[in-house]
Each structure stands twice: as C-alpha cells, then as structure tokens.
Design a protein around this motif. Sequence first.
Motif, PDB file in Angstrom:
ATOM      1  N   VAL A 357       0.836  -1.197   0.000  1.00  0.00           N
ATOM      2  CA  VAL A 357       0.000   0.000   0.000  1.00  0.00           C
ATOM      3  C   VAL A 357       0.872   1.248   0.000  1.00  0.00           C
ATOM      4  N   SER A 358       1.878   1.228   0.868  1.00  0.00           N
ATOM      5  CA  SER A 358       2.832   2.337   0.942  1.00  0.00           C
ATOM      6  C   SER A 358       4.132   1.810   1.525  1.00  0.00           C
ATOM      7  N   ASP A 359       5.148   2.669   1.603  1.00  0.00           N
ATOM      8  CA  ASP A 359       6.468   2.216   2.036  1.00  0.00           C
ATOM      9  C   ASP A 359       6.553   1.967   3.536  1.00  0.00           C
ATOM     10  N   GLU A 360       5.602   2.458   4.305  1.00  0.00           N
ATOM     11  CA  GLU A 360       5.568   2.192   5.737  1.00  0.00           C
ATOM     12  C   GLU A 360       4.396   1.263   6.046  1.00  0.00           C
ATOM     13  N   VAL A 361       4.672   0.292   6.885  1.00  0.00           N
ATOM     14  CA  VAL A 361       3.668  -0.713   7.219  1.00  0.00           C
ATOM     15  C   VAL A 361       3.401  -0.662   8.719  1.00  0.00           C
ATOM     16  N   TYR A 362       2.165  -0.387   9.082  1.00  0.00           N
ATOM     17  CA  TYR A 362       1.796  -0.346  10.509  1.00  0.00           C
ATOM     18  C   TYR A 362       1.542  -1.759  11.018  1.00  0.00           C
ATOM     19  N   VAL A 363       2.152  -2.066  12.178  1.00  0.00           N
ATOM     20  CA  VAL A 363       1.964  -3.369  12.814  1.00  0.00           C
ATOM     21  C   VAL A 363       1.556  -3.134  14.263  1.00  0.00           C
TER      22      VAL A 363
END
Length: 410
Positions: A357-363
Amino acid sequence: MTIKQASPQGITWFQDARFGMFIHWGLYSILARQEWVMHIERIPVPEYEKLMHRFNPTRFNADEWVGIAADAGQKYIVITSRHHDGFSMYDTALSDYKVTRTPFKRDPLAELADACARRGDIKLGFYVSLLDWHHPAYRFREESGLAWSDYLDFLHGQVRELCTNFGPIACIWLDGDWPRHSLDAHNAYFAPGGSFEYEKLYDMIHTLQPDAVIHNNRHAQPLPGEDVQGFEQDLPGENTAGFNETHIFDLPIEVCMTINDHWGYCMDDDNHKSVHTLIHKLVRSAACGGNYLLNVGPTAEGVILPVQAKRLRAMGAWLAANGESIYATRKGAIPATPDVVSTRRGDTHYLHVLNYVSDEVYVPGVPHTAQAILLRDGAPVRVKPAKDGIRLVLPEEARDPFDTVVKLHM
C-alpha cells in the motif's frame, strides 16, 4: 468408551507440514466434466459403469506426481481412494468395481505409496467417500435385498485395507456426511441408511495408524476421534461457500481449496488462481494455525495439468526462500490487519506483508524495541515507533512480489 485420537507426534507432524496436495482422480476424469458429473447429469449406474472399460491412464507416473508435490514444497498428498461415484482407485479385495479391473490394470495408489516411500519426505493419505452412488447396500437396499450393515462392512473394510496395505499414512480424509445439508427429491439417495459407526471406525484407524490424523469433512463441529477441523473453499472463520462452520474449535486446522473451480478434471474450467492468490491463501491459512491442502485434478491420461504444475512450482520457489515462516509455525500472535498477518515459531515472529500500500507498514501490538530483518536475505528493516505498535519501513526494493516476510524479535 474413550475414543482415541492421533498420537501427539502425529499431530505435531501434521501441524508442522502446513502444505499438502489434494488429488481428485477417477472415472469422471474421462468425461472431463468434474467429479460430480454422475449426479449432476443423472447418469444411470449401468451407463456410468461403462467408463470402467475406458479407463487407461497410460501417462500416469507416480514419481512425476510426487516430484511435482516436492517441487511445490508440499509435505503430504491426499488422493481419492473412492469418491462418491463408488469406483475404487486401488486394488481393493472388497469390490470388482476398481481400477485393477480396467484396461490400466495397475494400482496407482500402491505406486504413489512406493514413490513417497522412495523420497522419504512426503507422506501419503487417503480420501474416502462415506456416501456411495453406486453401492447397492447404500443406494439400492430395497432392490438388492442388502442391509445397511452390508455397506458398513464394505466401508469399514476398505478403510482397514487403506490402513494396512500401504505402510505408514498421513491421514484418512472422510467426506460425504453433511448434517447441515438438506435433502430433497433431487438428492434423496445421498441419505445413509443408518449410523456410520464412527466410534468403531475411528478406533480402528487410530489403532492401525496411530500417527495418522482423521479429517471428516462434515462442515460442523468435529466429533470425538476427529483430529482436524476442516474448512472447504474458505479460510478459517469465513463462510463464503455457505456451508462451513464459522466457529474455530481447539483442534489443528486444514483448509482445502481448488486451483481452479472444480476438484475433478473439467475441460472447460480455465479459472486458475494466480500464484499471488495461492500464496496468500497458504499464508493466511498458516496465520490461522492451519494447513493448506491444494487440489489438482489430473486428466484421464494421468497427467497433472501443466498450468497447475506450473503454479505449484512457483509456490515452491517462494517457499524455498520463505518456508521458515510457514513450516513448523503456529498461529500468529500479532494482531492481523488487512495487509499484514503473522506466524510464529517459539519466540520468533514472522510478519507477512501481503499488500503493498505504501512504504511504511503499521503493525499493532509490537513493542518499540523490536528488531526486524528480511527473512530472505537477513537485510535489516528499519523500525519506527507508532501508537500501540510499530511501523516498518519497506520501500519498493525491499518488497517481494507475493509476500514480503519480516523476521521479528521482540
């Protein structure tokens, strides 16, 4: 009485395996209109029986089939010993309606068992149909004068053969008893004539094959003696198929799915799932703590379709680099998001970033002190603190086209 279950080592092996090959193969492959063709087209028994004299899969090669499974990274094979049409695909002593009475004459299940034994790293299991559209003691008791007990002798006897004639097996996979499915004039002959006597059947299987798991595809809460909760054409907890149990019980899980739309060979079915979709199904199954049993429907000549073999081998290529995050793992402990799921092995967690989705991934649910690397090459992954979790920095060059796996230590 206390009903036996599979041995602890058998359960552990099954859960560690995570990926298997399902094979639907029988007389129906000659008609090439899928495995329910006898029922759907209302083919009379005498007419359907004629297919037996045409069955001659001269291109069947057990080592080739097992080789495709190995290339795919699959650890076990489950093949139809007898489907609902009643035709036995091995040299049973209990019926002449069997593969060794065809022009082919050979026993393909015995050849597959030998091929698996030669490799040593793939187990063989057997699908057994509980219902039988051909057997006179199941469908034609009034006309034949046979009793339900005659069918039970046949069913239990065949399962005994499968548990004694082929060496150690992975499983007995039962199908055809669907308590939630309504019966009407169209399918009234599906109805059994009494109990399947599961207690006796399961006790026999677990006595003869203590490490083999029992999967009964009933689409309902598993019964005592059953070792696996199954989901057909659905991920655990989903019910897009309309007949699956949505509650997940405390048992090992197995998801069975088709590569296209049918189990048995169907010449007009070109709706093969992409490698991307198949890998995501495998990963999401593992994230729920489940195995993925993926079906192939060989042709009447004994050939696994090249398009299906190609998709399987592509899955195997991905597993060659990322299998650590699938095999011998258990249900993920990190909260899933639409884009990220997880598996775990002990204190090691594997984040599967499925969607770019984008370069940062929320976990969510991960402490800020966590350390992350790419599984495929050990390259470090930047971790940024976020509210109630972390963000992983995964630019395009770090991404896998199917599933970017991040190994996480917390």
